[in-house]
Scaffold this motif. Sequence first.
Motif, PDB file in Angstrom:
ATOM      1  N   THR A 179       0.837  -1.193   0.000  1.00 52.01           N
ATOM      2  CA  THR A 179       0.000   0.000   0.000  1.00 52.01           C
ATOM      3  C   THR A 179       0.879   1.252   0.000  1.00 52.01           C
ATOM      4  O   THR A 179       2.083   1.176   0.214  1.00 52.01           O
ATOM      5  N   SER A 180       0.249   2.380  -0.215  1.00 48.97           N
ATOM      6  CA  SER A 180       0.955   3.661  -0.143  1.00 48.97           C
ATOM      7  C   SER A 180       0.918   4.263   1.253  1.00 48.97           C
ATOM      8  O   SER A 180       1.440   5.360   1.466  1.00 48.97           O
ATOM      9  N   ALA A 181       0.315   3.555   2.199  1.00 49.33           N
ATOM     10  CA  ALA A 181       0.233   4.014   3.587  1.00 49.33           C
ATOM     11  C   ALA A 181       0.609   2.857   4.504  1.00 49.33           C
ATOM     12  O   ALA A 181      -0.276   2.183   5.050  1.00 49.33           O
TER      13      ALA A 181
ATOM     14  N   SER B 231       1.495   0.318   7.406  1.00 48.76           N
ATOM     15  CA  SER B 231       0.944   0.228   8.759  1.00 48.76           C
ATOM     16  C   SER B 231       2.029   0.455   9.808  1.00 48.76           C
ATOM     17  O   SER B 231       3.231   0.327   9.545  1.00 48.76           O
TER      18      SER B 231
ATOM     19  N   HIS C   2       7.993   5.814   2.004  1.00 48.00           N
ATOM     20  CA  HIS C   2       8.576   6.871   2.829  1.00 48.00           C
ATOM     21  C   HIS C   2      10.002   7.225   2.421  1.00 48.00           C
ATOM     22  O   HIS C   2      10.350   8.411   2.346  1.00 48.00           O
TER      23      HIS C   2
END
Length: 287
Positions: free
Chosen positions: A203-205, A207, A231
């Motif tokens: 994902t682009s976010a 966890s 990131h």
Amino acid sequence: MTARKPIVMGGIAALLGAGTLAALFPPLRDAGPIAREDAAGFDQARALFASYLATGEAEAHLLRSAGFEAADVPEAPGATLLVEPEGDCAGRGTYWLREAGAPIALTAPHRGSDRHTGALAAALFMETGARGAGWNSAPRRASETCANALDLAREEKHPFTAFASAFAAEHPHGLVVQLHGFDGDRRESLPASEAAMILSDGTSAPSDRLLDLADCLSLAFAPREVLVYPHQTGELGALTNAQGRLLRAEGFGGFVHLEISADMREALVADDALRDKLGECLVGASA
């Protein structure tokens, strides 16, 4: 099918023995025409893996219908190896399941092209007490020596994906760790080219759990660089990975896509203590 030859690779050969390595890793060039599963075939494979994960065994008809046979490995009491029958390699993969253990599945869809990743999955299965491991039995790309190939990381209905799904259902808070290899010379950015590992959860976010795992690996392998997508790098994010996408759709949040540089893979297969650090971080993240 040609004779299976021993594969010797650093400390892993001493851990598993040449005979077991040969059973785990038959030559990829032996692959015949690839079996393309439909929804029914996917369900059969998933039922087989679910049975082994839940009870440590499965009925013979499940093995036959899914295209596997079971074997014991002397070095791993209580674990069952699922392989394609001799002479019937259709690219369904190879799987190792333990009756009880750490809630981790260690997978390598590209052993061969991503050198050492299959051996790392097998060694970590042994050393961490993980419940499962799996890798490809056909090459990722066709060649003059084998025209039969498939990329498991793109296969939505393959037994490899069914294995991940069955594991996630048995261990909804566990980890499905997918091991890959990358070539730093082919990366587009300097950080990625110099990294030892690049982690993502598809994902682009990412966890907090993935970030905590990255912190553990960064401390364990310093001064080697461990990066997190997106990131610290915009490369190798696994956004279209078939297993990651299905697991997220099923509500599972423990998919880990771990890219490892060639130098780091070489070090991990040769150095038991270094590999222990990787295993400790994975076990800690699965708790």
